[in-house]
Enzyme design. Structure first.
Site, short mmCIF file in Angstrom:
data_model
loop_
_atom_site.label_atom_id
_atom_site.label_comp_id
_atom_site.label_asym_id
_atom_site.label_seq_id
_atom_site.Cartn_x
_atom_site.Cartn_y
_atom_site.Cartn_z
N ASP A 32 -5.17 -10.33 -0.33
CA ASP A 32 -6.27 -9.38 -0.15
C ASP A 32 -5.67 -7.98 -0.05
OD1 ASP A 32 -8.56 -8.00 0.36
OD2 ASP A 32 -9.16 -9.15 2.11
N PHE A 59 1.84 -3.57 -7.05
CA PHE A 59 1.06 -2.81 -6.04
C PHE A 59 -0.23 -2.24 -6.61
CE2 PHE A 59 5.03 -1.51 -3.32
CZ PHE A 59 5.12 -2.80 -2.83
N SER A 82 9.63 -5.41 -2.52
CA SER A 82 8.98 -5.92 -3.72
C SER A 82 9.85 -5.61 -4.94
CB SER A 82 7.60 -5.28 -3.90
OG SER A 82 7.08 -5.58 -5.19
#
Length: 357
Positions: free
Chosen positions: A71, A121, A182
């Site tokens: 989410d 992202f 990431s």
């Protein structure tokens, strides 16, 4: 065979990101139908006194959290909480909205029950997330916010980029995680160095007194990882989240490629061994010095229990929910409570770190 297992083969015929977006849309329904939401809560939320903890002045009624990446925009908080999670980590969010990487960018490795994520992202930005959080915050379970760096921001401006996001969201999250690991933002993992981490935490502590975490890569050299974590703890971090996705594409049989090169990060069951080994090392060095949160390849209660015994106070899942379906949280919590009792533990805190040597 449960309903989810029956429909999985049909879902897997479609692009993974499109199915995710469909699921997010469906999750908006329960909050519009209170009776349906109540029915879901009764089905999936499990209360075991032995699993409840107070950590950093936050109450976690169970240790199973949703990892960041599901989410990204705080759009389905109520629906996800109704599935029985003890806490949710939202995001990753960046200061400015961004589209993420070129599609397709999310791939299933079904035989390995793993994912390859090259999303980059994609999110509506800190102010967009803020608008969503204002509708629900404060919430009934802790909400963490995972903050990333905008792709088009120069490395020298990274600290300010993180600062702007934190300052925007500081009053609408219960804890904050800085994502420096990431593999989908060029140069992001270069920020996993002692100097930047110290500056980042110093900056963050000047803005908020809420708990702060960093999320680390499973691909770091051990000495570098320990040095960065040591500096983070010295600088006042509340805890370490281990681990993010991996760029070791040998973990899956047929990694997806773009321009003849693999891309994105691997998560899911194939990451279990590596993520667990990283946690073991962190536990040996930092258990009782900081809070450890385990993520990566946790797909059942056995795996969650192992991470707890290796020093994790909390765990997170994501890929295992994709493959195991919405009942997985209740199942892990029920079985985890049973395992504690079978081993003679009255409470989860008695089991945390017992396997550290």
């Amino acid at each position: 065979m449960g309903f989810y297992n029956k429909i999985k083969p049909y879902l897997y015929k479609y692009d993974a990101e499109k199915v995710h977006n469909l699921a997010m849309g469906i999750m908006h329904l329960p909050q519009k139908i209170p009776l349906l939401e109540s029915m879901i809560v009764r089905c999936y939320c499990r209360i075991h006194d032995s699993l409840a903890q107070d950590i950093h002045n936050l109450h976690f009624y169970n240790p199973i959290g949703l990892a960041s990446g599901f989410d990204k925009n705080a759009e389905a908080v109520r629906a996800l909480a109704s599935l029985g999670f003890g806490y949710l980590e939202l995001g990753s969010v960046t200061h400015m909205p961004q589209d993420g990487n070129e599609k397709p960018r999310l791939f299933r490795h079904v035989a390995e029950e793993s994912l390859q994520n090259a999303m980059g992202f994609n999110n509506i930005g800190a102010r967009g997330m803020l608008a969503n959080l204002k509708e629900i915050y404060p919430f009934c379970i802790p909400l963490g916010i995972n903050i990333g760096k905008n792709k088009n921001i120069a490395q020298g401006d990274s600290l300010k980029n993180y600062e702007l996001s934190l300052d925007t969201l500081k009053d609408y999250g219960d804890y904050f995680t800085f994502n420096l690991s990431s593999p989908n933002t060029p140069g992001l993992r270069d920020l996993q160095n002692e100097k930047f981490v110290a500056e980042l935490i110093t900056m963050a502590k000047s803005i908020t007194q809420k708990p702060l975490f960093i999320k680390i890569s499973p691909d770091m050299a051990i000495d570098s990882m320990l040095a960065v974590c040591d500096v983070a703890i010295t600088s006042g971090i509340s805890g370490i989240i281990a681990t993010n996705t991996s760029t070791d594409y040998s973990l899956v049989a047929n990694p997806e490629k773009r321009d003849n090169a693999c891309f994105g990060g691997i998560s899911g069951k194939v990451l279990a061994s590596r993520s667990k080994e990283i946690l073991k090392i962190l536990g040996q060095h930092f258990y009782k010095k900081t809070t450890l949160i385990a993520v990566g390849g946790i797909y059942n209660a056995d795996e969650a229990y192992e991470r707890i015994k290796l020093g994790a106070s909390l765990v997170q899942i994501l890929s295992s929910m994709i493959y195991g379906g919405p009942t997985i949280v209740a199942k892990i919590n029920n079985e985890l409570a049973q395992k504690l009792q079978a081993d003679g533990f009255q409470h989860i805190t008695e089991a945390i770190g017992v396997a550290i040597q």
